[in-house]
Design a protein around this motif. Structure first.
Motif, PDB file in Angstrom:
ATOM      1  N   SER A 241       1.107  -1.653  -0.033  1.00 35.14           N
ATOM      2  CA  SER A 241       0.425  -0.340   0.132  1.00 35.14           C
ATOM      3  C   SER A 241       1.573   1.202  -0.323  1.00 35.14           C
ATOM      4  O   SER A 241       0.639   2.370  -0.509  1.00 35.14           O
ATOM      5  CB  SER A 241      -1.210   0.293   0.849  1.00 35.14           C
ATOM      6  N   HIS A 242       1.918   1.141   0.750  1.00 32.81           N
ATOM      7  CA  HIS A 242       2.822   2.249   0.893  1.00 32.81           C
ATOM      8  C   HIS A 242       3.439   2.604  -0.949  1.00 32.81           C
ATOM      9  O   HIS A 242       3.674   3.444  -1.290  1.00 32.81           O
ATOM     10  CB  HIS A 242       3.755   2.347   1.630  1.00 32.81           C
ATOM     11  N   LYS A 243       3.891   1.494  -1.637  1.00 31.22           N
ATOM     12  CA  LYS A 243       3.769   1.607  -2.196  1.00 31.22           C
ATOM     13  C   LYS A 243       4.098   2.160  -3.774  1.00 31.22           C
ATOM     14  O   LYS A 243       3.891   2.698  -4.553  1.00 31.22           O
ATOM     15  CB  LYS A 243       4.892   0.261  -3.271  1.00 31.22           C
ATOM     16  N   VAL A 248      -5.087   5.423  -2.607  1.00 30.71           N
ATOM     17  CA  VAL A 248      -5.805   4.766  -1.276  1.00 30.71           C
ATOM     18  C   VAL A 248      -6.958   3.367  -2.156  1.00 30.71           C
ATOM     19  O   VAL A 248      -7.412   3.769  -2.471  1.00 30.71           O
ATOM     20  CB  VAL A 248      -6.639   5.986  -0.635  1.00 30.71           C
ATOM     21  N   PRO A 249      -6.642   2.256  -1.061  1.00 30.93           N
ATOM     22  CA  PRO A 249      -7.122   1.520  -1.782  1.00 30.93           C
ATOM     23  C   PRO A 249      -8.710   1.294  -1.145  1.00 30.93           C
ATOM     24  O   PRO A 249      -8.933   2.184   0.088  1.00 30.93           O
ATOM     25  CB  PRO A 249      -6.495   0.454  -0.717  1.00 30.93           C
ATOM     26  N   LEU A 250      -9.609   0.497  -1.449  1.00 36.34           N
ATOM     27  CA  LEU A 250     -11.091   1.006  -1.346  1.00 36.34           C
ATOM     28  C   LEU A 250     -10.910   0.721  -0.267  1.00 36.34           C
ATOM     29  O   LEU A 250     -10.349  -0.653   0.020  1.00 36.34           O
ATOM     30  CB  LEU A 250     -11.982  -0.489  -2.177  1.00 36.34           C
ATOM     31  N   ASP A 251     -12.111   0.961   1.257  1.00 35.59           N
ATOM     32  CA  ASP A 251     -12.536   0.268   1.783  1.00 35.59           C
ATOM     33  C   ASP A 251     -12.787  -0.980   2.071  1.00 35.59           C
ATOM     34  O   ASP A 251     -12.172  -1.715   2.742  1.00 35.59           O
ATOM     35  CB  ASP A 251     -13.885   0.530   2.832  1.00 35.59           C
ATOM     36  N   THR A 252     -13.066  -1.722   0.840  1.00 32.12           N
ATOM     37  CA  THR A 252     -13.185  -3.154   0.766  1.00 32.12           C
ATOM     38  C   THR A 252     -12.076  -3.587   0.438  1.00 32.12           C
ATOM     39  O   THR A 252     -11.674  -5.321   0.826  1.00 32.12           O
ATOM     40  CB  THR A 252     -14.068  -3.740   0.287  1.00 32.12           C
ATOM     41  N   GLU A 253     -10.824  -3.272   0.594  1.00 34.08           N
ATOM     42  CA  GLU A 253     -10.045  -3.911   0.192  1.00 34.08           C
ATOM     43  C   GLU A 253      -8.787  -3.472   1.250  1.00 34.08           C
ATOM     44  O   GLU A 253      -7.292  -4.568   1.205  1.00 34.08           O
ATOM     45  CB  GLU A 253      -9.359  -3.496  -1.628  1.00 34.08           C
ATOM     46  N   ARG A 254      -9.048  -2.255   1.898  1.00 33.84           N
ATOM     47  CA  ARG A 254      -7.760  -1.813   2.853  1.00 33.84           C
ATOM     48  C   ARG A 254      -7.602  -2.771   3.823  1.00 33.84           C
ATOM     49  O   ARG A 254      -8.128  -3.291   4.504  1.00 33.84           O
ATOM     50  CB  ARG A 254      -8.723  -0.124   3.500  1.00 33.84           C
ATOM     51  N   LYS A 338      -8.974 -12.846   5.850  1.00 37.20           N
ATOM     52  CA  LYS A 338      -8.934 -13.830   4.457  1.00 37.20           C
ATOM     53  C   LYS A 338      -9.113 -13.351   2.421  1.00 37.20           C
ATOM     54  O   LYS A 338      -8.459 -13.107   1.744  1.00 37.20           O
ATOM     55  CB  LYS A 338     -10.176 -15.448   4.069  1.00 37.20           C
ATOM     56  N   ARG A 339      -9.836 -12.575   3.099  1.00 35.52           N
ATOM     57  CA  ARG A 339     -10.824 -11.333   1.856  1.00 35.52           C
ATOM     58  C   ARG A 339      -9.455 -10.831   1.373  1.00 35.52           C
ATOM     59  O   ARG A 339      -9.534 -10.019   0.476  1.00 35.52           O
ATOM     60  CB  ARG A 339     -11.521 -10.325   1.972  1.00 35.52           C
ATOM     61  N   ARG A 340      -8.820  -9.972   2.640  1.00 38.17           N
ATOM     62  CA  ARG A 340      -8.052  -8.666   2.657  1.00 38.17           C
ATOM     63  C   ARG A 340      -6.554  -8.765   2.856  1.00 38.17           C
ATOM     64  O   ARG A 340      -5.677  -8.132   2.214  1.00 38.17           O
ATOM     65  CB  ARG A 340      -7.998  -7.374   3.757  1.00 38.17           C
TER      66      ARG A 340
END
Length: 373
Positions: A241-243, A248-254, A338-340
């Protein structure tokens, strides 16, 4: 030709706080195995145990309640990532020490990390931060509220919740500093000193004929290797994420600013776990020989033992908390992890029990041989 390990990406410089402890040294070992080019610095109060003989791992004795020590070492190392596993023992009596180490120490680490350009900070919290004596945890997820203060009888858990909150509030302050927290449940495995050893000793002391309650409550136990795996996935996700910042990732992926339950995903009846441990240790007692103790009676006995042992400054083998937790449901959902994080347990419960118990048996045999010499 390079091996898959040789081609594994380096995570840069990573500090593992408490890396000589039970969970910490498993994280160090897994990190060195998966990312052999990563420079690992282990910070602990004492570094004479669980040391990994590797040229890429260095050890530093540091007191996390001393900010100047932390800041000095962080300035020298300039880490990319930090994994913070250090905490007091849950059974320590002093609330002041718990506050200083668990909360104050965490805030010191966060401040030093923010000031020295750390990109990713992963904190080891506890699944018990959502546990209260009155509410059973049935597939609990990360939306459940923290239980602290007067509602939380375990002061240790309150300090873990406060530290977790500080870690999450520090996320993106400054903007390039990303944090998250891992909440493991019932960690056991090689080097475990709190969960497996008392159960194995109960077998050695011929105490397997008793259970508290009817054994109808589901409980989460988590092999330490899976917890280490979850921490590394979180660290990798934060560094990724820093890279890609400033995206900014989606809330569902954050992942940054988030918490994740990590378990084996195999809740079992509480006493079935104990019996699996006893069986691996050699117990063959048939179930029809097991006596069921009334939970209220066991709770009362736990209180009496606590009072008696408290006068001697010791902890009894049965406490009121143990009596209560051994008869309540306490299991969690790992769907978010599992998802993120892409998390899935890498070692199942049976294999984890085998590894943990065999480790204890080997230690006991070595100690026996040592005494006979």
């Amino acid at each position: 030709m390079a091996s898959p390990q040789d081609s594994a990406p380096s995570l840069g410089k990573v500090i593992v706080i408490g890396g000589c402890g039970f969970l910490g040294h498993h994280i160090v070992k897994l990190l060195a195995e998966r990312h052999p080019q990563t420079q690992i610095s282990v910070l602990d109060l004492r570094t004479n145990s669980n040391r990994l003989p590797s040229p890429n791992v260095s050890y530093h004795e540091v007191d996390i309640t001393n900010y100047d020590q932390i800041q000095s070492l962080f300035s020298q190392i300039k880490p990319d990532g930090v994994i913070h596993t250090a905490a007091t023992h849950a059974f320590i009596k002093s609330k002041e020490i718990m506050d200083n180490v668990n909360v104050g120490g965490t805030k010191n680490l966060l401040k030093a990390a923010q000031e020295t350009g750390v990109k990713a900070f992963v904190y080891t919290s506890s699944a018990s931060v959502v546990l209260s004596p009155k509410t059973e945890l049935v597939n609990a997820d990360e939306t459940w509220p923290l239980v602290t203060g007067d509602a939380q009888p375990e002061y240790y858990t309150t300090t873990k919740a406060f530290a977790e909150t500080a870690v999450l509030e520090a996320n993106r302050t400054p903007s390039g500093f990303l944090t998250c927290a891992i909440r493991p449940a019932g960690i056991f495995g090689e080097g475990d000193v709190q969960l497996l050893p008392p159960i194995v000793h109960a077998y050695w002391n011929k105490q397997t004929r008793f259970q508290i309650g009817p054994n109808e409550n589901l409980f989460d136990f988590t092999y330490v290797g899976n917890v280490a795996h979850g921490h590394l996935l979180a660290l990798q996700a934060l560094l990724h994420s820093h890279k890609i910042m400033p995206t900014v990732p989606l809330d569902t992926e954050r992942v940054d600013g988030e918490v994740f339950f990590i378990t084996n995903g195999q809740p079992v009846y509480f006493w079935d776990f104990a019996r699996a441990v006893w069986h691996e240790a050699g117990d063959r007692l048939p179930l029809n020989k097991v006596w069921e103790l009334d939970p209220g009676f066991a709770f009362a006995i736990g209180g009496i033992l606590e009072a008696a042992f408290g006068l001697m400054g010791r902890k009894p083998k049965l406490t009121r908390a143990q009596a209560r937790y051994s008869t309540m449901n306490k299991y969690h959902s790992i769907d978010k992890a599992k998802r993120r994080l892409g998390y899935a347990p890498v070692v199942d419960l049976d294999e984890g029990i085998r590894r943990g118990v065999q480790h204890i048996l080997r230690q006991a045999e070595a100690e026996k041989e040592k005494k006979s010499q």
